[in-house]
Design an enzyme around this catalytic site. Structure first.
Site, mmCIF file in Angstrom:
data_model
loop_
_atom_site.group_PDB
_atom_site.id
_atom_site.type_symbol
_atom_site.label_atom_id
_atom_site.label_comp_id
_atom_site.label_asym_id
_atom_site.label_seq_id
_atom_site.Cartn_x
_atom_site.Cartn_y
_atom_site.Cartn_z
ATOM 1 N N HIS A 20 41.092 20.259 -95.907
ATOM 2 C CA HIS A 20 40.509 21.403 -95.184
ATOM 3 C C HIS A 20 40.573 22.702 -95.975
ATOM 4 C CE1 HIS A 20 44.761 22.080 -93.623
ATOM 5 N NE2 HIS A 20 44.403 23.319 -93.898
ATOM 6 N N SER A 34 48.873 25.967 -96.215
ATOM 7 C CA SER A 34 48.232 24.658 -96.225
ATOM 8 C C SER A 34 48.023 24.168 -97.652
ATOM 9 C CB SER A 34 46.878 24.721 -95.514
ATOM 10 O OG SER A 34 47.042 24.940 -94.135
ATOM 11 N N ASP A 52 43.476 14.131 -94.608
ATOM 12 C CA ASP A 52 43.452 15.566 -94.902
ATOM 13 C C ASP A 52 44.021 15.848 -96.291
ATOM 14 O OD1 ASP A 52 42.896 18.225 -94.514
ATOM 15 O OD2 ASP A 52 44.730 18.647 -93.379
#
Length: 361
Positions: free
Chosen positions: A160, A305, A190
């Site tokens: 992402h 992230s 992911d």
């Protein structure tokens, strides 16, 4: 007539005995290292000067026995003192040497070696392997993090972070920047693998074993929250095998589709995810995936992230992927409340060959 006197027979001549040498007890007799014996007894020649009246002395035999007794006691006392002194010297040397040895082991070592098992040591050892990723897409520009896994610039991050990006710029901990290309992606996990253009000699992180991670263990998180490169936070592993659901692709998570609805996704507010049937940080959309995650209370914020979750041995045990923020509508109120999630590193290692061959890209 001459008278002859009768001659008496002559007695044999005995010359006088030479005087015996004086007894000198000052010379010790050494038998072996650490043991010294002093001789006792011996003949004492008669005095040259006129004798001085003294008290009656014991018989020669008893005198010799007495002297031997005194000499024996003196020998025992001196031997004991010698052994005791040697022992004391040895103890003193050992006591004096111990700190010197310890200090010599510390002198000259670097900070990471002297800080093993500390947040400072982990940060110093691993920070050069953590990068800031800036991805530009049609929906804007987002910032995330990544982990260098090879010296020529292979970097693991979240899908992402780079999904839909038309340009990817990576900044190292020393400030140097590179352009990067996507090698492969796996939206179901992911995960994404990107590669720096023209990089070499980089410090690759050590990948650990997430199967050995236990609840309560100390961990360190390194990333670029809000674009603050190399931010270090720490905490513990709060739980294992959390079923976390995140959006797979750009659709439904604040991408072009959301822009058409007037709901542009701000990547600084954290990636939307679901847990326990509830949605956090926004809507995950219709295309989503679920994976087992490591939960941590180490402070994670938007931009973490794709960064690293690290054990106290400096090994990567997870890739930070989601966090709960109390509000996703305002950057001033969004922040970590101790609910962060990371993809186990064993999942990453099992997926590397697929990512290197292009994955689902």
């Amino acid at each position: 007539m001459t008278d002859f006197q009768e001659q008496q027979p002559q007695q044999p001549y005995y010359p006088p005995h030479p005087p015996r040498p004086p007894y000198d007890p000052a010379q010790p007799i050494t038998t072996e290292p650490g043991t010294t014996i002093w001789p006792s007894g011996g003949h004492v020649p008669p005095p040259v000067d006129p004798p001085v009246a003294v008290a009656a002395a014991p018989a020669p035999g008893s005198r010799r026995r007495a002297k031997r007794g005194v000499g024996l006691l003196a020998a025992v006392a001196i031997a004991a003192a010698a052994v005791g002194g040697g022992t004391a010297t040895l103890v003193q040397q050992l006591t004096a040497d111990a700190p010197a040895t310890a200090s010599s082991a510390v002198n000259g070592t670097n900070v990471s070696a002297s800080s093993v098992g500390t947040v400072a040591g982990v940060a110093q050892a691993v920070s050069p392997s953590i990068v800031e990723i800036s991805a530009t897409s049609n929906s804007g520009k987002s910032t995330g993090s990544g982990v260098i896994i090879t010296s020529d610039g292979e970097i693991i991050t979240n899908n992402h972070v780079i999904s839909g990006a038309s340009q990817i710029t990576v900044r190292l901990s020393d400030g140097k920047s590179y352009e990067a290309e996507v090698v492969g992606t796996d939206p179901d996990k992911d995960l994404a693998l990107i590669k720096l253009n023209g990089a070499s000699g980089l410090k690759a992180a050590t990948l650990g074993d997430s199967s050995k991670v236990k609840v309560g263990e100390e961990v360190v998180a390194i990333g670029s929250p809000e674009g603050l490169t190399g931010t270090v936070t720490s905490g513990i592993v709060s739980a294992l095998d959390r079923d976390v659901t995140v959006a797979k692709d750009d659709d439904g998570a604040g991408t072009g589709q959301d822009q058409q609805q007037g709901q542009q996704y701000d990547p600084r507010q954290g990636w939307p995810f679901e847990f326990g049937g509830q949605q956090f940080n926004g809507d995950t959309g219709t295309s989503k995936t679920t994976y087992k995650a490591i939960q941590t209370d180490a402070s994670l914020n938007p931009g973490n992230s794709g960064g690293a979750l690290i054990n106290m041995n400096g090994e990567i045990i997870g890739i930070n992927s989601a966090m709960y923020s109390p509000s996703s509508s305002s950057g001033s109120t969004a922040g970590s409340v101790g609910l962060g999630f990371a993809i186990p590193i064993d999942t990453v290692k099992a997926d590397l060959d697929s990512l290197r061959s292009g994955g689902d890209n």
